[in-house]
Each structure stands twice: as structure tokens, then as C-alpha cells.
Enzyme design. Structure first.
Site: not given
Ligand SMILES: O=c1ccn([C@@H]2O[C@H](COP(=O)(O)OP(=O)(O)O[C@H]3O[C@H](CO)[C@@H](O)[C@H](O)[C@H]3O)[C@@H](O)[C@H]2O)c(=O)[nH]1
Ligand SMILES: [Mn+2]
Length: 619
Positions: A27, A164, A188, A330
Site C-alpha cells: 500500500d 486496508k 497480514d 475486518d
Molecule cells: O492503509 C492501510 C492500512 C493498513 N494496511 C494493512 O493492514 C494490515 C494490518 O495493519 P496493522 O498495522 O498490522 O494492524 P494491527 O493493529 O496489527 O491489525 C489488526 O487490526 C486490523 C483492523 O484494524 C486488522 O485489519 C488486522 O488484520 C488485525 O491484525 C497490514 O498488513 C497493513 O499493511 C493496508 O494495507 N493499508
Molecule cells: Mn498487525
């Protein structure tokens, strides 16, 4: 390197390789990510035959080399190869761009030349590169390889990207133009597959004639590597990611938790019995792709559907694909699917199917939680709110289960009241709970022991340790006082149009010192943030009130009436020990910043003065 491990761990599944296609969504649109992918596919041609020949359990090279694997010259060789790749990727990451010396093929040069001067993470054309094509590329043992596609959707400052879910919808469309496989695994980048049998487990459900026509997804639990022994920040999230999913599995199925989830592609297009077709037939779940993935028409279409403006005037995000409108895409997507009548299944094998990273500094934990809570409120107050729409479509149990998550931050009201009010009253010698000799006293004791006892039992029965439970209940109060409160505040400000919010990606980078402190179980404050202010205020007021109460009691005044308040303040003081330590005893970089300490002391004094004005007359 985590991305490389993630990709390799799924490319090496025990599943016919020619039927696997891996799509990486970048992204941020970074050259470095693309470079890491190119290195990963080169290494894969050695790694995949190595795994299948030795039938290794760990298919992520990082995990494999960290485990005590058997030694052979072949292992040694592949380890050297891996280390070389790691060095290359890390050097490129450090420099922030791919230098000439790292470009070995003409093809790489051509691809990397797309990063022109005007190319920024927020503003760039779509980049879709097929780095491996199963039909053509062979590994060193002459077996076919999976398809591997790098996708970075088009970005422009003027259009809305929907975080996302926007990225995932692009992935749904791009994959539709290339293969249109009926089953999709969503994982992820901070998580890798820990068990090569995982697709077979998921397929047992997805292909089961009894469930098949209704089944939208098979969700695996989220489990984490690298959490410290006593999980000081309670990042395991045992309840939302394990226990509650089991409970929901007995109803219509678990909510979707964003990663480690196998989807039936058909579920993104309408309910189980009514198909809601996308705007062009090529993206439909039953469309059979007849062009090769590297052919001009396929690539043209793929670029078109990855464009910023492609979704204008379509139903992507509202009816089709992953849903927009919540920072927890999600939760919201799973909810809407279940409202349409789709079912889901929770699959929780003994060997964790996926292992991920979790934040390891307090501010990151609180920011992540704040994002989740805001996302929940967005769902709670939307047109499809679980309280009414959810209960109507899914029945009261599922509806209430979803509602409970949406209104999580309500906890901040009782927690804040219990953190301050009885203590301020105690400071003023005012008794607010029943006396020891009154029957109502026992109701309070019963409620306290009942709630904590239940919480404890549930946690420990599911394999938690006593220390982890203790930290879990502490974090529950910390969240209540900080991120629940700030999330509710930010959400309200947004409702009145005063501010906006974004998806702040959970930080995964930390320095060595910080990680050392984490593994010693020391709380990390470091930065000065308003998040810590209510915590420090609570800690100060509880400490002072406990001692003032003690003095009063020793002087013989109203012991019976102040007993419960004394107990409460004492309990809070024990919980707040790491905060006192961070405020006065520590000198490392993770201590509470001076600014935060001063601000909270002043505010605590102000609060005390105000409370005295209001309470004094009554005592
Ligand atoms: O604009 C964006 C923002 C995030 N992501 C992707 O979203 C994923 C999750 O992001 P992360 O920062 O790891 O968030 P977490 O807080 O660890 O994630 C939890 O919470 C998210 C919801 O807020 C869910 O989508 C995730 O699957 C869940 O693991 C990553 O692979 C990012 O690359 C994107 O592709 N685009
Ligand atoms: Mn994560």
C-alpha cells in the site's frame, strides 16, 4: 524480512504449487518492498524444493533457522543463501532505495524504473508485476512454482483510499483478472504461516457439501510470537482472538479478525442465495479466466481495476467486497456477511496455523486499541448497527455479541469513576460505600469477587498463567482510563466535524534498548502523550488517598465506613506500581517523561481542589 518470511511460508504450503498464487499488496508503494519480493522469489526456487524434500515443519525460513533444525551440508548451503538475501534486503532497506549494484537483471531494471521522481507513497500509478509465473518458472528441482504477483494500487492525494479494505478490494479484483481462484487466504504481512497443512484444514470445511453453500470463511485464531513471558501489555488478546471465537462458533460462527482467514470468493458478491454481480462480468466469482496472467489484456485489465477512480459509482465497499466505513474493516465485513446469512467456522488446530507480531511498547498498544475502539463505534452508530439491524438479521445472540464489541468503550465510564471518585471522597473523609456491619457491604464484596473470580477462571482454564491474568486485568483498567476514553472523545469530535482520523499502522520497529526493556517486563512510557496523563493522575490520587485514609484510620476515625474505599485505593496502588516506578525511580529512556509527570500532578491537584469544594460540606 517479515514480509519475505510471510510470502515464503505460504508459497511452500503442502498443496499443489501450480494452484497457489501469492499476491502482495504494497500500500505504501515502496521500491524496497518490491526488491524484497524479487529476492524472495529467487530464494523460493531453492527453498520450496528444500522444504518438500526434507518435509520441514517450519516453512518460514526465519522460523526454520531459529529452530533447532537438523544439520547437513545442504542446510548449511541454504542458510548461507538466506543470510545473503537478508543482508541484501536489509542494506537496501537502510539506504531506502535499490542501488545499481543490486540490480542483476534487465527485467528488474525495467520494473524499478517505474519509481520516477514524482513517485510518492501518496501519489503514484498502479504497479502490478508478475514476478513468478507458475506455468513458466521452475524451481531448481524442475517443479513448477506458484504465481507471485506484486500489487501496489494507484494512489492520488485527491481520492479516498479506504485504508486496508480499499487495498483488499483491489486485491480481490486484481486476483480476479489473473486467476479468479475460488478460495482466498488473507494474511497480514506481520504474520507467517506456521503449518504447511493449513490449506488442507481449511478446505475440509470449505469443500464440505454440508456447509459449502453457506460458508463464507474459515477463521484461524490470531496468535503471537515474541510476547514477553508475563505479557505485560496483555497483547495476546486471549478473549477476542481465541475464547470468544470458540463461543461464536457455536452460533453462526466467529467474527472475522482480519488475518489468518480463508474466504470463499463467492461470499464477497451477495448473500448465499442471491448473487450481487460486480460491474464487469470478468470480476464475478464464477468467471473463468481464459487469458494468461502475463498477457496484455490481463495486465491492462488488472491495472484498470487497481486505479483510484475505478470504484466511483460502483458498489465496492458498500455491497460488494470488503466493507468501507470502519477502521476495523475486518469486524465490519464479517458482520455484514453474517447479516446476509453467511456462516463462518473457527478452526483452532493444536499447532498454531499462523504466528504474528504484536506491538511491544505501551503507546503502540494503546494506539492500536484506540483505533479498534473507534472502528467499533463507527459500526455501532452506522445504519447497520448490530443493536437493531444485527439482532434483526442474525438473532439476539449474535447481534448482542457484535454489539458488545461496538460499545466496548462504555467501560471507560465505570473504570474512570472507580479510579477517582471513591478516592477523592476518601481524601475528604467521606464514606460512600456501606459500612462493614451493614448487609449491603457483602453485596459489594460479592460483586467484586464474583466478577474478578469469573474473569480469572475463564482466563486460566484457557491456559493462561496467573501472572498473565494479573497483567490482563491491569491493562483492562489502563485501557479504560486511556484509549477507551480518548477513542470515545475522538469519535465524538469527529461526529461534530472537528477532527478526522486515519489508520495508523501498528508500529513494528523498535530499538534494541526498548526491546530489552520489554523482555525484562519493564513498562515503556518514553514519549510524552496525553494517553498517559489519566493513568498518572489515577496513580497519584490513589496513592495519596490511600495514605491519607490510612492516617485517618490510625487516628481512629470511621474505619468501618472507609474500609472499602481503602481497599479500592490499595488495590489500585498495587496495580499502579509500574507507573510510580516510571515516574520517580527510573532513569532509562522508557521512563515517564517529565512533562507528563508534571502535567498529571497539576491536574491531579486541580481535581482534588475541585472535589474538595464539592465534597467537603457533605462530610
Ligand atoms: O492503509 C492501510 C492500512 C493498513 N494496511 C494493512 O493492514 C494490515 C494490518 O495493519 P496493522 O498495522 O498490522 O494492524 P494491527 O493493529 O496489527 O491489525 C489488526 O487490526 C486490523 C483492523 O484494524 C486488522 O485489519 C488486522 O488484520 C488485525 O491484525 C497490514 O498488513 C497493513 O499493511 C493496508 O494495507 N493499508
Ligand atoms: Mn498487525
Amino acid at each position: 524480512m517479515r514480509l519475505v518470511s510471510t510470502a515464503l511460508s505460504v508459497m511452500a504450503y503442502d498443496y499443489p504449487t501450480e494452484k497457489i498464487s501469492v499476491y502482495v499488496s504494497d500500500d505504501g508503494g515502496s521500491q524496497v518492498t518490491l526488491f524484497a519480493c524479487m529476492e524472495a522469489v529467487k530464494f523460493a526456487s531453492h527453498w520450496l524444493p528444500f522444504c518438500s524434500k526434507n518435509n520441514t515443519a517450519d516453512r518460514s525460513p526465519e522460523a526454520y533457522f531459529a529452530s533447532n533444525h537438523s544439520w547437513s551440508s545442504e542446510t548449511e548451503q541454504i542458510k548461507i543463501m538466506y543470510e545473503n538475501m537478508k543482508t541484501r534486503v536489509e542494506t537496501v532497506l537502510e539506504r531506502g532505495k535499490v542501488d545499481e549494484e543490486y540490480i542483476t537483471e534487465e527485467l528488474e531494471r525495467r520494473i524499478l524504473s517505474k519509481w520516477t521522481d514524482g513517485f510518492t507513497p501518496q501519489d503514484h500509478p498502479a504497479v502490478i508485476e508478475v514476478l513468478l509465473e507458475g506455468r513458466k518458472n521452475r524451481d531448481i528441482a524442475d517443479h513448477s512454482m506458484p504465481n507471485f504477483i506484486y500489487v501496489s494500487r494507484e494512489k492520488s492525494r485527491t481520492s479516498n483510499h479506504n485504508f486496508k479494505s480499499g487495498a483488499l478490494n483491489v486485491m480481490l479484483r486484481v486476483s480476479a483478472t489473473m486467476i479468479n481462484a475460488p478460495i482466498i487466504l488473507n494474511i497480514d504481512c506481520d504474520m507467517y504461516s506456521n503449518d504447511p497443512q493449513t490449506p488442507l484444514r481449511a478446505l475440509c470445511y470449505l469443500l464440505d457439501p454440508k456447509h459449502k453453500s453457506q460458508l463464507a470463511y474459515v477463521q484461524f485464531p490470531q496468535m503471537f510470537l515474541g510476547i514477553n513471558k508475563d505479557d505485560i501489555y496483555s497483547c495476546e488478546y486471549k478473549r477476542p482472538f481465541q475464547i470468544n471465537l470458540m463461543g461464536l462458533d457455536g452460533l453462526s460462527g466467529p467474527n472475522y479478525i482480519g488475518t489468518g482467514c480463508f474466504f470463499n470468493r463467492r461470499a464477497f458478491f451477495g448473500g448465499p442465495s442471491t448473487i450481487s454481480p460486480p460491474e464487469i462480468p470478468q470480476l464475478g466469482p464464477h468467471h473463468v479466466v481464459d487469458n494468461l496472467i502475463q498477457s496484455r489484456p490481463t495486465l491492462d485489465l488488472a491495472h484498470k481495476v487497481a486505479g483510484c477512480n475505478y470504484e466511483n459509482n460502483t458498489r465496492w465497499g458498500s455491497e460488494v467486497g470488503f466493507m468501507y466505513g470502519s477502521l476495523i474493516e475486518d469486524f465490519y465485513t464479517g458482520f455484514r456477511l453474517q447479516c446476509k446469512g453467511w456462516k463462518s467456522i473457527f478452526c483452532n488446530p493444536k499447532r498454531p496455523a499462523f504466528l504474528g507480531d504484536s506491538p511491544i511498547s505501551l503507546i503502540d498498544v494503546l494506539n492500536q486499541c484506540q483505533r479498534w475502539v473507534i472502528g467499533g463505534l463507527q459500526v455501532g452508530f452506522c445504519r447497520f448497527t448490530p443493536i437493531t439491524f444485527g439482532i434483526k438479521s442474525m438473532g439476539p445472540f449474535m447481534g448482542l455479541a457484535y454489539t458488545h464489541y461496538c460499545f466496548w468503550p462504555i467501560w471507560c465510564i465505570p473504570i474512570t469513576i472507580y479510579a477517582f471518585l471513591p478516592q477523592l471522597a476518601l481524601l475528604n473523609g467521606l464514606s460512600i460505600f456501606p459500612k462493614f456491619s451493614e448487609p449491603w457491604f457483602f453485596l459489594y464484596v460479592f460483586l467484586f469477587l464474583g466478577a474478578y473470580g469469573h474473569d480469572f477462571l475463564e482466563f486460566v482454564v484457557e491456559g493462561g498463567t496467573v501472572q498473565r491474568w494479573w497483567n490482563d486485568q491491569r491493562m483492562w483498567t489502563i485501557r479504560g482510563l486511556s484509549c477507551f476514553f480518548f477513542a470515545a472523545l475522538e469519535y465524538s469530535l469527529k461526529c461534530f466535524g472537528i477532527s478526522t482520523y486515519g489508520f495508523s499502522v501498528t508500529s513494528k520497529m523498535i530499538d534494541d534498548e526498548q526491546s530489552k526493556r520489554y523482555y525484562q517486563g519493564v513498562f515503556e512510557f518514553g514519549v510524552s502523550s496525553p494517553m498517559f496523563v489519566p493513568l498518572a493522575m489515577g496513580a497519584i490520587i490513589n496513592l495519596v488517598s490511600f495514605f491519607v485514609g490510612l492516617v485517618r484510620v490510625l487516628r481512629g476515625s470511621n474505619f468501618e465506613g472507609l474500609l472499602l474505599q481503602m481497599f479500592l485505593a490499595g488495590f489500585a496502588v498495587v496495580n499502579a506500581l509500574p507507573i510510580y516506578e516510571a515516574m520517580v525511580l527510573r532513569s532509562d529512556k522508557g521512563r515517564m517523561s517529565f512533562k507528563t509527570t508534571i502535567t498529571s500532578t497539576c491536574l491531579a491537584l486541580a481535581l482534588y481542589a475541585l472535589a474538595s469544594l464539592l465534597l467537603r460540606d457533605r462530610s
